[in-house]
Design an enzyme around this catalytic site. Structure first.
Site, PDB file in Angstrom:
ATOM      1  N   HIS A 149       5.979  -1.102 -48.677  1.00 48.45           N
ATOM      2  CA  HIS A 149       7.207  -1.824 -48.988  1.00 48.45           C
ATOM      3  C   HIS A 149       6.920  -3.290 -48.697  1.00 48.45           C
ATOM      4  O   HIS A 149       6.079  -3.619 -47.849  1.00 48.45           O
ATOM      5  CB  HIS A 149       8.391  -1.320 -48.131  1.00 48.45           C
ATOM      6  CG  HIS A 149       9.053  -0.090 -48.692  1.00 48.45           C
ATOM      7  ND1 HIS A 149       9.663   0.858 -47.911  1.00 48.45           N
ATOM      8  CD2 HIS A 149       9.195   0.323 -49.988  1.00 48.45           C
ATOM      9  CE1 HIS A 149      10.166   1.822 -48.695  1.00 48.45           C
ATOM     10  NE2 HIS A 149       9.895   1.515 -49.953  1.00 48.45           N
TER      11      HIS A 149
ATOM     12  N   ASP B 195       8.287  -5.764 -47.137  1.00 45.78           N
ATOM     13  CA  ASP B 195       8.408  -6.398 -45.823  1.00 45.78           C
ATOM     14  C   ASP B 195       7.226  -6.061 -44.914  1.00 45.78           C
ATOM     15  O   ASP B 195       7.094  -6.631 -43.831  1.00 45.78           O
ATOM     16  CB  ASP B 195       9.753  -6.047 -45.148  1.00 45.78           C
ATOM     17  CG  ASP B 195      10.040  -4.560 -45.080  1.00 45.78           C
ATOM     18  OD1 ASP B 195       9.634  -3.822 -45.995  1.00 45.78           O
ATOM     19  OD2 ASP B 195      10.686  -4.134 -44.101  1.00 45.78           O
TER      20      ASP B 195
ATOM     21  N   ASP C 291       7.531   2.385 -40.922  1.00 42.20           N
ATOM     22  CA  ASP C 291       8.947   2.708 -40.876  1.00 42.20           C
ATOM     23  C   ASP C 291       9.060   4.224 -40.935  1.00 42.20           C
ATOM     24  O   ASP C 291       8.336   4.858 -41.685  1.00 42.20           O
ATOM     25  CB  ASP C 291       9.685   2.147 -42.074  1.00 42.20           C
ATOM     26  CG  ASP C 291       9.774   0.637 -42.099  1.00 42.20           C
ATOM     27  OD1 ASP C 291       9.276   0.001 -41.191  1.00 42.20           O
ATOM     28  OD2 ASP C 291      10.334   0.114 -43.072  1.00 42.20           O
TER      29      ASP C 291
ATOM     30  N   HIS D 293      11.940  -4.995 -36.292  1.00 46.70           N
ATOM     31  CA  HIS D 293      12.270  -4.564 -37.651  1.00 46.70           C
ATOM     32  C   HIS D 293      13.785  -4.364 -37.775  1.00 46.70           C
ATOM     33  O   HIS D 293      14.276  -3.292 -38.104  1.00 46.70           O
ATOM     34  CB  HIS D 293      11.506  -3.264 -37.989  1.00 46.70           C
ATOM     35  CG  HIS D 293      11.593  -2.849 -39.427  1.00 46.70           C
ATOM     36  ND1 HIS D 293      12.596  -2.033 -39.904  1.00 46.70           N
ATOM     37  CD2 HIS D 293      10.800  -3.111 -40.486  1.00 46.70           C
ATOM     38  CE1 HIS D 293      12.413  -1.807 -41.193  1.00 46.70           C
ATOM     39  NE2 HIS D 293      11.329  -2.460 -41.571  1.00 46.70           N
TER      40      HIS D 293
HETATM   41 ZN   LIG Z   1      10.420  -2.059 -43.469  1.00 41.39          ZN
END
Ligand SMILES: [Zn+2]
Length: 301
Positions: free
Chosen positions: A65, A67, A204, A262
């Site tokens: 992803h 980020d 994540d 995060h």
């Molecule tokens: Zn993330």
């Protein structure tokens, strides 16, 4: 003097905010630098934090992803521009190879660096050096995601009073360390096991076995807590953790220093993450991360 510390480059999930860059974390571990999840803007955050391209030996991406990976393009070009003289190894989910390829070759540049690709497609050991073993564990997120863990091999701590009691001194101390025994005295008689230090990077994910396995016995744990506990349903739905969930994992795992990061841009009050982590019963050292923070790996006990 070996340095072991975390340099926080960015702490925002999904989109950067006025005060938080996309993710980015450098772990200095003795002479090496491991860059985790370089989100957009990581190259500039490195500059602000005093991290040079030459400091990087490994890049570990948990998942593709933006980020966690959009900064790869800039970082890869920078290590080439600066002609980093040593190889740099990149670990990332193999299922995202096409994303890695695009980011590595996002625009034209002159390749000067030996960038080694070491994609991850299962749990296990990725690399072993003199000062650590690097392992990956599968996490639970809408796209394939792996957490990473560094484990220093156990060593031996010599006990001066026992050495003295056995009359071992000077060069004989080195001899018994090398040879395991000396004149009927064993290494066990004059030393004890010094447990290796452990670091884990978890992001994540929703709660799963991999989270607990990575956190187990860590001296320093960096873990996502995207949401506050009142938004647990959102966390489960989107494959994330809450502050309370992350803290309970750390408590059960015996983590010594917990770093939460995060954060969703929906929250403006970082203190609430700390409050909820404490309410979950975590009693160790606790840091709610902000950009450009440095966190030393806790001293050996
Ligand atoms: Zn993330």
């Amino acid at each position: 003097m070996s340095v072991r510390e975390l340099v926080v480059l960015g702490t925002a999930s999904q989109v950067p905010t006025r005060h938080r860059n996309h993710n980015g974390y450098l772990l200095r571990w003795d002479g090496e630098g491991l860059l985790f999840d370089p989100g957009e803007g990581t190259q500039r955050q490195m500059l602000r934090a005093g991290v040079a391209a030459h400091d990087l030996n490994r890049i570990c991406v948990t998942h593709f992803h933006g980020d966690h990976s959009l900064g790869l393009a800039g970082v890869v070009q920078r290590i080439n521009l600066d002609k980093v003289p040593h190889p740099v190894t990149a670990h990332y989910p193999k299922s995202g190879q096409r994303f890695f390829d695009r980011l590595r070759y996002a625009t034209a540049y002159r390749e000067t660096v030996d960038l080694q690709q070491a994609p991850v497609d299962r749990d296990g050991v990725l690399a072993t050096t003199g000062s650590y073993t690097l392992e990956a564990r599968r996490l639970s997120h809408p796209v394939e995601s792996y957490g990473y863990r560094l484990v220093e091999p156990d060593g031996r701590r010599m006990l001066p009073d026992r050495l003295a009691a056995h009359g071992i001194k000077g060069p004989d101390v080195g001899r018994i360390q090398r040879e395991g025994s000396l004149g009927g005295v064993t290494l066990d008689d004059v030393s004890e096991v010094r447990r290796g230090q452990r670091f884990a990077f978890v992001m994540d994910t929703r709660l799963c076995d991999g989270v607990h396995a990575l956190a187990d016995g860590c001296d320093l744990l960096v873990i996502e807590s995207t949401f506050l506990d009142e938004d647990t349903d959102l966390a489960v739905e989107h494959g994330h953790l809450t502050a309370g969930q992350a803290a309970r994992v750390a408590r059960e795992a015996g983590v010594r220093h917990l770093v939460l990061t995060h954060f969703s841009q929906r929250y403006s009050e970082p203190d609430e993450f700390e409050r909820q982590a404490r309410a979950a019963g975590y009693e160790g050292e606790l840091t709610v991360a902000h950009d450009l923070l440095r966190v030393p790996v806790p001293k050996r006990r």
